[in-house]
Write a protein that holds these residues in place. Structure first.
Motif, PDB file in Angstrom:
ATOM      1  N   SER A 111      36.474  76.706   1.674  1.00  0.00           N
ATOM      2  CA  SER A 111      35.512  75.860   0.960  1.00  0.00           C
ATOM      3  C   SER A 111      34.174  76.575   0.795  1.00  0.00           C
ATOM      4  O   SER A 111      33.508  76.437  -0.234  1.00  0.00           O
ATOM      5  CB  SER A 111      35.321  74.514   1.673  1.00  0.00           C
ATOM      6  N   ASN A 171      40.086  65.271   0.592  1.00  0.00           N
ATOM      7  CA  ASN A 171      41.154  65.738   1.463  1.00  0.00           C
ATOM      8  C   ASN A 171      40.739  65.677   2.924  1.00  0.00           C
ATOM      9  O   ASN A 171      41.510  65.227   3.776  1.00  0.00           O
ATOM     10  CB  ASN A 171      41.571  67.161   1.078  1.00  0.00           C
ATOM     11  N   TRP A 198      41.042  75.479  -6.652  1.00  0.00           N
ATOM     12  CA  TRP A 198      40.366  76.654  -6.103  1.00  0.00           C
ATOM     13  C   TRP A 198      40.943  77.963  -6.640  1.00  0.00           C
ATOM     14  O   TRP A 198      40.244  78.973  -6.667  1.00  0.00           O
ATOM     15  CB  TRP A 198      40.476  76.675  -4.583  1.00  0.00           C
ATOM     16  N   MET A 226      44.479  78.120   1.954  1.00  0.00           N
ATOM     17  CA  MET A 226      44.997  76.755   2.058  1.00  0.00           C
ATOM     18  C   MET A 226      46.521  76.711   2.244  1.00  0.00           C
ATOM     19  O   MET A 226      47.077  75.685   2.624  1.00  0.00           O
ATOM     20  CB  MET A 226      44.635  75.948   0.808  1.00  0.00           C
ATOM     21  N   THR A 239      43.460  70.414  -4.379  1.00  0.00           N
ATOM     22  CA  THR A 239      42.335  71.266  -3.970  1.00  0.00           C
ATOM     23  C   THR A 239      42.707  72.732  -4.129  1.00  0.00           C
ATOM     24  O   THR A 239      41.957  73.517  -4.717  1.00  0.00           O
ATOM     25  CB  THR A 239      41.942  70.975  -2.503  1.00  0.00           C
ATOM     26  N   THR A 240      43.877  73.093  -3.617  1.00  0.00           N
ATOM     27  CA  THR A 240      44.340  74.481  -3.690  1.00  0.00           C
ATOM     28  C   THR A 240      44.447  74.940  -5.147  1.00  0.00           C
ATOM     29  O   THR A 240      43.993  76.033  -5.501  1.00  0.00           O
ATOM     30  CB  THR A 240      45.692  74.639  -2.981  1.00  0.00           C
ATOM     31  N   TYR A 289      38.224  68.577  -2.141  1.00  0.00           N
ATOM     32  CA  TYR A 289      38.244  69.027  -0.753  1.00  0.00           C
ATOM     33  C   TYR A 289      37.652  67.959   0.178  1.00  0.00           C
ATOM     34  O   TYR A 289      38.221  67.671   1.238  1.00  0.00           O
ATOM     35  CB  TYR A 289      37.471  70.344  -0.631  1.00  0.00           C
ATOM     36  N   MET A 348      40.618  76.520   6.148  1.00  0.00           N
ATOM     37  CA  MET A 348      40.238  75.709   4.991  1.00  0.00           C
ATOM     38  C   MET A 348      38.722  75.589   4.885  1.00  0.00           C
ATOM     39  O   MET A 348      38.174  75.561   3.774  1.00  0.00           O
ATOM     40  CB  MET A 348      40.928  74.354   5.010  1.00  0.00           C
ATOM     41  N   LEU A 390      35.066  70.887  -4.900  1.00  0.00           N
ATOM     42  CA  LEU A 390      34.565  70.489  -3.587  1.00  0.00           C
ATOM     43  C   LEU A 390      34.729  68.990  -3.355  1.00  0.00           C
ATOM     44  O   LEU A 390      34.872  68.548  -2.211  1.00  0.00           O
ATOM     45  CB  LEU A 390      33.117  70.936  -3.400  1.00  0.00           C
ATOM     46  N   THR A 403      46.209  65.679  -2.084  1.00  0.00           N
ATOM     47  CA  THR A 403      44.839  66.157  -2.334  1.00  0.00           C
ATOM     48  C   THR A 403      44.675  67.612  -1.900  1.00  0.00           C
ATOM     49  O   THR A 403      43.911  68.353  -2.525  1.00  0.00           O
ATOM     50  CB  THR A 403      43.779  65.272  -1.645  1.00  0.00           C
ATOM     51  N   ALA A 404      45.395  68.029  -0.865  1.00  0.00           N
ATOM     52  CA  ALA A 404      45.338  69.440  -0.456  1.00  0.00           C
ATOM     53  C   ALA A 404      45.946  70.328  -1.540  1.00  0.00           C
ATOM     54  O   ALA A 404      45.431  71.419  -1.833  1.00  0.00           O
ATOM     55  CB  ALA A 404      46.067  69.643   0.863  1.00  0.00           C
TER      56      ALA A 404
END
Length: 167
Positions: free
Chosen positions: A66, A90, A128, A139, A124-125, A87, A62, A84, A120-121
């Protein structure tokens, strides 16, 4: 000096997630033989020795993801705030789980923290994916492990919540 500048961000971003892992590891090492060993766990609970190498791999993956997003978006700027920022949120939730679950022995709040971490993961994924697909793919093992960790945390909480706290 130019060579150092080229690889330094990649190394920094890749190592950053490990900072919380190292700090949390001290709490975990202290609590495994005293508190965690006394808990009832499901038969499918991974052995204790497996957690450190799995988290080391996930943090590296991870963290590098990032870096790829940061690099793709040209650093810290307006375009990178959401991907970000998600992330960073997260990571904060991820790092908070260990002191909550292992340090404070709050299994229910640990589960809440894990579910928020998973949310949140996932966000984030998703954020991204359109920036750098490789970063998003990095991720996926983390999301899978968070699913297992959430199920494990739930079972431990469910099976031990009526146990009197021995302190």
């Amino acid at each position: 000096m130019e060579v150092v500048q080229a690889w330094a961000p990649a190394v920094g971003f890749t190592l950053l997630p490990h900072a919380g892992g190292f700090l949390g590891g001290n709490i975990t090492k202290r609590e495994i033989p005293t508190w965690y060993q006394t808990l009832q766990k499901p038969s499918w609970c991974p052995p204790n020795w497996m957690f450190a190498p799995v988290w080391g791999t996930l943090y590296t993956s991870m963290g590098y993801g990032s870096y790829l997003v940061w690099k793709e978006l040209g650093g810290f700027n307006e375009k990178s705030v959401v991907p970000l920022g998600l992330y960073a949120g997260n990571l904060a939730l991820n790092w908070a789980w260990t002191p909550i679950f292992f340090g404070a022995h709050k299994m229910g709040w640990g589960l809440v923290t894990l579910l928020l971490t998973t949310g949140t993961a996932t966000a984030t994924t998703a954020s991204w994916y359109n920036i750098n697909k490789a970063a998003a793919y990095l991720m996926i093992p983390y999301l899978a492990w968070l699913s297992l960790a959430s199920a494990l945390n739930y079972r431990i909480w469910k099976d031990n919540r009526n146990k009197k706290r021995s302190e």
